[in-house]
Design a protein around this motif. Structure first.
Motif, short mmCIF file in Angstrom:
data_model
loop_
_atom_site.label_atom_id
_atom_site.label_comp_id
_atom_site.label_asym_id
_atom_site.label_seq_id
_atom_site.Cartn_x
_atom_site.Cartn_y
_atom_site.Cartn_z
N ARG A 41 26.05 -19.75 6.12
CA ARG A 41 25.63 -20.71 5.32
C ARG A 41 24.24 -21.15 5.57
NH1 ARG A 41 25.39 -26.03 6.80
NH2 ARG A 41 25.12 -27.66 5.08
N LEU A 42 23.52 -21.26 4.35
CA LEU A 42 22.03 -21.45 4.57
C LEU A 42 21.69 -22.69 3.95
CD1 LEU A 42 20.54 -17.80 3.96
CD2 LEU A 42 20.90 -19.00 6.15
N ARG A 43 20.96 -23.64 4.61
CA ARG A 43 20.51 -24.83 3.91
C ARG A 43 18.86 -24.71 3.68
NH1 ARG A 43 22.51 -30.69 5.34
NH2 ARG A 43 23.99 -30.13 3.76
N ASP A 62 22.25 -25.70 -0.80
CA ASP A 62 22.76 -25.24 0.27
C ASP A 62 23.51 -23.83 -0.43
OD1 ASP A 62 22.13 -27.30 1.86
OD2 ASP A 62 24.27 -28.21 1.77
N CYS A 63 23.57 -22.75 0.20
CA CYS A 63 24.40 -21.58 -0.26
C CYS A 63 24.94 -20.95 0.97
CB CYS A 63 23.28 -20.71 -0.96
SG CYS A 63 22.18 -19.89 0.01
N GLU A 74 26.55 -21.52 -4.53
CA GLU A 74 25.94 -22.76 -4.33
C GLU A 74 27.15 -23.82 -3.50
OE1 GLU A 74 22.47 -26.03 -5.50
OE2 GLU A 74 23.62 -24.84 -7.12
N THR A 75 26.91 -24.34 -2.55
CA THR A 75 27.76 -25.34 -2.17
C THR A 75 27.14 -26.74 -1.82
OG1 THR A 75 29.56 -25.81 -0.26
CG2 THR A 75 27.38 -24.72 0.47
N GLU A 76 28.14 -27.63 -1.74
CA GLU A 76 27.46 -29.21 -1.35
C GLU A 76 28.45 -29.71 -0.07
OE1 GLU A 76 27.86 -31.43 -4.93
OE2 GLU A 76 26.39 -30.28 -5.81
N GLU A 210 36.74 -21.34 -10.82
CA GLU A 210 37.40 -22.61 -11.21
C GLU A 210 36.82 -23.96 -10.96
OE1 GLU A 210 41.22 -22.14 -9.17
OE2 GLU A 210 41.81 -20.46 -10.40
N GLU A 211 35.99 -23.94 -9.77
CA GLU A 211 35.28 -25.03 -9.41
C GLU A 211 34.12 -25.34 -10.31
OE1 GLU A 211 34.62 -24.52 -5.38
OE2 GLU A 211 36.45 -24.88 -4.75
#
Length: 212
Positions: A41-43, A62-63, A74-76, A210-211
């Protein structure tokens, strides 16, 4: 043993088995193992400028990069982690080295940002957080009423369930004359987890779609 950071599991082995029996009380379960799937995970801090107006365009991105398939999304938020020791043979082999992850993450974060902002200059990008971690899955060996063995994959974080019915698949491939593919499936299940890698990658990709 490998000292590793893992996503905090939501299910123990026992809870995973209870989950399966609640799904189908007639399941004939033979064994349960664990595998760990690698990620990073990279921010990124994306900086456009220092002026008051320009600072408003600065943002975080964030990925997470799948270190088997090399895919990125991408993530949060801030994930919860545990620190554990895991046997080396339970950790799936890393196919994507960190330098490639940095290149992938940089390109992805830049594309995500530029797609949302019209800029005259390329922004500066800096990695301000990095988490190298694994995600745990339970691999449950089972037997169907016809005597075929197969595997059930349980996501230890969210309890997602998927089935790898390899023996029937091998038999079908052999009947169709695809002997090399049948042999690859057999060797994968018995040895280097290649099918599990493919299966987990597909499951994770489906969840992300799905998200979205």
């Amino acid at each position: 043993m490998i000292e590793a950071k893992i996503l905090k599991p939501g299910y123990t082995q026992r809870e995973a088995l209870v989950l399966l029996f609640n799904t189908d009380s007639k399941l004939d379960l033979l064994d349960i193992d664990e595998v760990y799937y690698p990620y990073v995970r990279l921010r990124y801090l994306i900086t456009v400028g220092k002026g008051r107006i320009m600072k408003k365009l600065n943002k975080l991105c964030d990925c997470i990069i799948d270190r088997v398939s090399g895919s990125v999304y991408e993530t949060e938020g801030d994930p919860e982690f545990d620190y554990v020791e895991i046997p080396e043979d339970e950790a799936l082999e890393i196919q994507t080295p960190l330098n490639e992850c940095y290149d992938t993450g940089h390109s992805f974060a830049l594309k995500q940002y530029i797609g949302k902002a019209k800029l005259m200059a390329t922004p500066e990008m800096q990695i301000i957080e990095e988490d190298i971690f694994y995600k745990k899955f339970y691999v449950v060996k089972a037997r169907d009423p016809e005597g075929y063995t197969y595997f059930i994959l349980v996501d230890a974080v969210d309890g997602g369930i998927s089935v790898l019915d390899h023996e029937k698949h091998i038999e079908e491939l052999a009947k169709e004359g695809q002997l090399e593919e049948a042999e690859r499936v057999l060797e994968s299940v018995d040895g280097d987890h290649e099918l599990l890698e493919e299966m987990i990658a597909e499951i994770e990709e489906e969840k992300r779609e799905e998200e979205e």
